[in-house]
Design a protein around this motif. Structure first.
Motif, PDB file in Angstrom:
ATOM      1  N   UNK A 133       0.856  -1.185   0.000  1.00  0.00           N
ATOM      2  CA  UNK A 133       0.000   0.000   0.000  1.00  0.00           C
ATOM      3  C   UNK A 133       0.891   1.235   0.000  1.00  0.00           C
ATOM      4  N   UNK A 134       0.328   2.343  -0.474  1.00  0.00           N
ATOM      5  CA  UNK A 134       0.954   3.646  -0.302  1.00  0.00           C
ATOM      6  C   UNK A 134       0.305   4.280   0.914  1.00  0.00           C
ATOM      7  N   UNK A 135       1.106   4.608   1.905  1.00  0.00           N
ATOM      8  CA  UNK A 135       0.585   4.974   3.222  1.00  0.00           C
ATOM      9  C   UNK A 135       1.175   6.314   3.654  1.00  0.00           C
ATOM     10  N   UNK A 136       0.361   7.110   4.355  1.00  0.00           N
ATOM     11  CA  UNK A 136       0.879   8.299   5.027  1.00  0.00           C
ATOM     12  C   UNK A 136       1.475   7.872   6.361  1.00  0.00           C
ATOM     13  N   UNK A 137       2.585   8.499   6.736  1.00  0.00           N
ATOM     14  CA  UNK A 137       3.268   8.097   7.962  1.00  0.00           C
ATOM     15  C   UNK A 137       2.356   8.240   9.181  1.00  0.00           C
TER      16      UNK A 137
END
Length: 273
Positions: A133-137
């Motif tokens: 997934x592309x995730x925000x920290x």
């Protein structure tokens, strides 16, 4: 009904200033019993004193205005219990966060954690099942917990036993830019069909400097700091993604790990092979 009193006397009786009483009137949480049509003076009833004290007590405990309004507007004991219980859970959560913050500050003032050794390791190429997934920290903890739950369900449903620990791969952009690629993976079991939520990939052989962070992920950033400092002081850092392995779990539930191995990629370390 009780006796009508002026806003000044009501202020003395409740501990609320006139300004606070006017504010609570404006937002509809404690309205005067009567407002003089000619002078605009506010008058309260002595029967409102108890509600004023309830408001004061719960505001001191940081209960929100909507919750206080709901509490005062219902005669249903069960609803009142739910509101108070919900606020109690919130306070307990905030207390836990405060206790963790205090413990961290005390640790910074007088460190008690032993120095964590850094070891060098060569990881050979391996075939893995992975979910990406592309995730925000800011969302990484929620993503991590949700992904672990999905893995647990997949393993339980398929009856698969893993030959090694679950791991994670985190792109540098996730740390540097606050948004980046994250993966959870596990070793692909031979002669077993790939669960539908996973992709099959091959990890390249990589040399790592590794530090083990015991327990859950509280204070994980300090172990990252220890490892990164060692790498830059003693080795040559490689710009590949950071890898983690979640170890110490029983075979029956590989998601119930008790430590995290943080793996920082470095240029070839032949001595570790």
């Amino acid at each position: 009904m009780g006796t009508r009193v002026t806003i000044g006397d009501f202020s003395v009786m409740t501990g609320f200033s006139k300004k606070a009483l006017r504010h609570y009137h404006d937002i509809g949480i404690l309205e005067p019993a009567h407002i003089d049509a000619h002078t605009g003076y506010r008058f309260y009833d002595t029967s409102q004193v108890d509600n004023a004290h309830i408001i004061r007590r719960f505001r001191a405990l940081d209960m929100s205005i909507p919750d206080i309004k709901a509490l005062l507007s219902t005669g249903d004991a069960a609803v009142r219990t739910d509101i108070i219980t919900g606020h109690l859970r919130q306070m307990e959560h905030q207390l836990k966060q405060t206790q963790d913050a205090v413990a961290t500050l005390r640790e910074l003032l007088a460190p008690t954690m032993p120095s964590t050794p850094v070891v060098l390791r060569h990881e050979p190429a391996s075939t893995i099942w992975t979910m990406s997934a592309t995730v925000e920290i800011a969302d990484i903890e929620a993503w991590f917990a949700s992904s672990l739950r999905r893995i647990r369900v997949a393993l339980t449903t398929s009856g698969t036993r893993l030959s090694g620990p679950i791991g994670g791969i985190y792109q540098r952009e996730l740390f540097a830019d606050g948004l980046g690629g994250a993966q959870l993976f596990m070793p692909a079991a031979p002669d077993t069909g790939t669960p539908s939520m996973f992709q099959v990939e091959t990890l390249p052989p990589t040399d790592f400097a590794v530090v083990t962070h015991a327990g859950d992920h509280r204070g994980l950033e300090r172990s990252y700091g220890t490892l990164g400092t060692y790498v830059h002081d003693h080795l040559i850092s490689h710009e590949g993604p950071i890898r983690e392995y979640y170890v110490g779990a029983p075979p029956s539930d590989p998601t119930a790990f008790t430590a995290t191995e943080i793996c920082w990629p470095v240029f070839t370390v032949n001595a570790a092979r």
